[in-house]
Write a protein that holds these residues in place. Structure first.
Motif, PDB file in Angstrom:
ATOM      1  N   VAL A 211      -5.139   7.596  -2.774  1.00 62.92           N
ATOM      2  CA  VAL A 211      -5.547   8.027  -1.422  1.00 62.92           C
ATOM      3  C   VAL A 211      -4.676   9.192  -0.957  1.00 62.92           C
ATOM      4  CG1 VAL A 211      -5.641   7.262   0.999  1.00 62.92           C
ATOM      5  CG2 VAL A 211      -6.507   5.771  -0.823  1.00 62.92           C
TER       6      VAL A 211
ATOM      7  N   LYS B 219      -3.408   1.917  -3.956  1.00 60.28           N
ATOM      8  CA  LYS B 219      -4.038   3.070  -3.294  1.00 60.28           C
ATOM      9  C   LYS B 219      -3.213   4.359  -3.349  1.00 60.28           C
ATOM     10  CE  LYS B 219      -7.426   1.102  -0.285  1.00 60.28           C
ATOM     11  NZ  LYS B 219      -7.977   1.056   1.047  1.00 60.28           N
TER      12      LYS B 219
ATOM     13  N   LYS C 293       0.857  -1.183   0.000  1.00 58.53           N
ATOM     14  CA  LYS C 293       0.000   0.000   0.000  1.00 58.53           C
ATOM     15  C   LYS C 293       0.897   1.238   0.000  1.00 58.53           C
ATOM     16  CE  LYS C 293      -3.884  -0.741   2.511  1.00 58.53           C
ATOM     17  NZ  LYS C 293      -4.822  -0.646   3.645  1.00 58.53           N
TER      18      LYS C 293
ATOM     19  N   GLY D 148      -8.972   6.296   2.464  1.00 56.88           N
ATOM     20  CA  GLY D 148      -8.682   4.923   2.029  1.00 56.88           C
ATOM     21  C   GLY D 148      -9.771   3.923   2.380  1.00 56.88           C
TER      22      GLY D 148
END
Ligand code: IMP
Length: 439
Positions: free
Chosen positions: A343, A340, A266, A303
């Motif tokens: 985000v 992600k 991530k 997120g």
């Protein structure tokens, strides 16, 4: 014989499911090798979101054979429920293969999981309460019940009798819980066995043959590197081998058959449950305040950081390169899928932890003693962000804002592994493929 392992490089929930969905089309077999229904993976079917916990995500691709390997622990009630739910949605489970050597989660495992956590109080692990740890405990103690034992009622009753003669006194006398009878468990479990029987097979043999026939295999890891029983932040870990090596022991495929290991990473870090987390931006309820708490809340909100399995709010923090380097090493990563990235559009500037400081010492590697991890102060580098810019339409690296490109190349340099897939939104197509090749 191309085969790939997908592993989480942090504490799970890195977005493995989406990457698995994206690349499954290139594989003939998709194999779970560890964990159980503590995992959570959301799949989108038309307008609907379905949560899978035990089923390999290859179930969504009719050309891939989904396999549950010997390293998985199976709650048969949950598996039957998941199969039913999928069939109701028009997704066939006819190709599913279940290893006869996988261990079975029994009702008392779930009781022990909950009771142990209660006993630990503030020091609890924060398990998913699915009986995972106690089931692996019995496996290692050579007292477990395997899927193949469900095939013969006589054997199942005998094994249960032996198990209950030890479990019942502990349930009653140590935890004050109700004991079980063999009949009661048989009544619940034997009907599951009848449903699952057609899917049970010698999966190690099946996969060996697949490799000999030059089929592509994808090993789908659950949880993540730092939850690995050996390489994670013990005891705040799960009870299985989540690292790439687990794919060999958890399926019966030799390690030389694995030629790619893709680590899912991530763009920041999250964790559920207890245990150390150096870059955590604590919420007010966890002792945070001011900018720290605001950052934690902003990461959680942007997120959507809530557990698929438990619904718990995940703990959130900045990217940690010490962990990234460690994960690259213990898994032998060949590729990274960075998820992600979008985000981080919520921030003016973005911090990256490049080392820890503890008692006057600087650590740019994963510390040998866990107490260091508990007391570590992150050393941050602050990078310019790309606040407010929407990344979700970007489909090539060059379309990303310059600061986002620089962020990716910086992380890449820190871990020494190429980032070959980048996630810029929740949908499968909101992805930048940057050199990833399954073969
Ligand atoms: P268990 O696997 O239920 O025994 O839980 C042990 C630890 O692993 C706890 O901190 C859980 O929150 C964590 N854990 C287990 N499965 C997952 C997962 O799929 N994602 C993230 N954390 C997990």
């Amino acid at each position: 014989m191309p085969s790939t392992v997908i592993v989480g490089t942090q504490w799970g929930d890195e977005g493995k499911g989406k990457v698995t969905d994206l690349i499954t089309k290139d594989y003939d077999y998709v194999v779970r090798f560890q964990g159980g229904n503590n995992a959570g993976h959301t799949v989108i079917v038309g307008e609907r979101k379905l949560a899978l916990h035990l089923m390999p995500s290859g179930i969504m691709d009719e050309n891939a054979v989904p396999v549950i390997g010997n390293g998985v622990v199976i709650d048969p009630g949950i598996l039957v429920e998941e199969m039913q739910m999928l069939e109701d949605e028009g997704i066939s489970c006819k190709n599913l293969k279940i290893s006869c050597d996988a261990h079975v989660i029994m009702p008392y495992h779930k009781d022990f999981d909950g009771a142990d956590e209660k006993r630990l109080g503030e020091n609890k692990i924060g398990t998913t309460n699915r009986g995972i740890g106690p089931c692996y405990q019995d496996k290692a103690a050579r007292k477990g019940i395997r899927i193949q034992d469900l095939l013969d009622e006589k054997i199942f009753r005998l094994k249960l009798e032996t198990a209950l003669s030890q479990k019942n006194p502990v349930l009653e006398k140590i935890y004050g819980l109700a004991p079980y009878t063999v009949d009661r468990i048989c009544e619940e479990y034997l009907p599951y066995a009848r449903i699952l029987k057609p899917y049970m097979t010698e999966t190690a043999q099946l996969l060996g043959e697949a490799l000999r026939n030059n089929k592509n295999i994808l090993f789908e890891g659950a949880q993540g590197t730092l939850l690995d029983i050996d390489h994670g932040t013990y005891p705040y870990v799960t009870s299985s081998s989540c690292c790439a090596g687990g794919a060999a022991t958890g399926t019966g495929v030799g390690p030389t058959a694995i030629n790619k290991v893709i680590g899912i990473q991530k763009a920041y870090v999250t964790r559920v449950g207890g245990g150390p987390f150096p870059t955590e931006q604590r919420y007010v309820e966890n002792g945070g305040a001011g900018e720290e708490a605001e950052t934690g809340e902003a990461l959680c909100k942007a997120g959507h950081e809530f557990g698929v399995t438990t619904g718990r709010k995940r703990r959130c923090g900045w990217f940690d390169a010490v962990i990234a380097r460690y994960a690259a090493e213990v898994n032998g990563l060949t590729d990274i899928a960075l998820t992600k990235l979008d985000v981080l559009s919520a921030f003016d500037t973005i911090k990256v932890c490049i080392a820890y400081e503890c008692q006057g010492k600087t650590y740019d590697y994963f510390p040998m003693q866990q107490s260091v991890l508990f007391h570590a102060k992150p050393v941050y580098v602050e990078l310019p962000g790309w606040k407010g810019l929407d990344l979700s339409e970007c489909r090539s690296f060059e379309e990303l804002p310059q600061n986002a490109q620089d962020y990716v190349t910086y992380l890449e340099a820190l871990s020494g592994v190429p980032v070959t897939i980048i996630g810029v939104g929740p949908d499968r197509d909101q992805t930048i493929v940057r050199g990833w090749k399954s073969k």
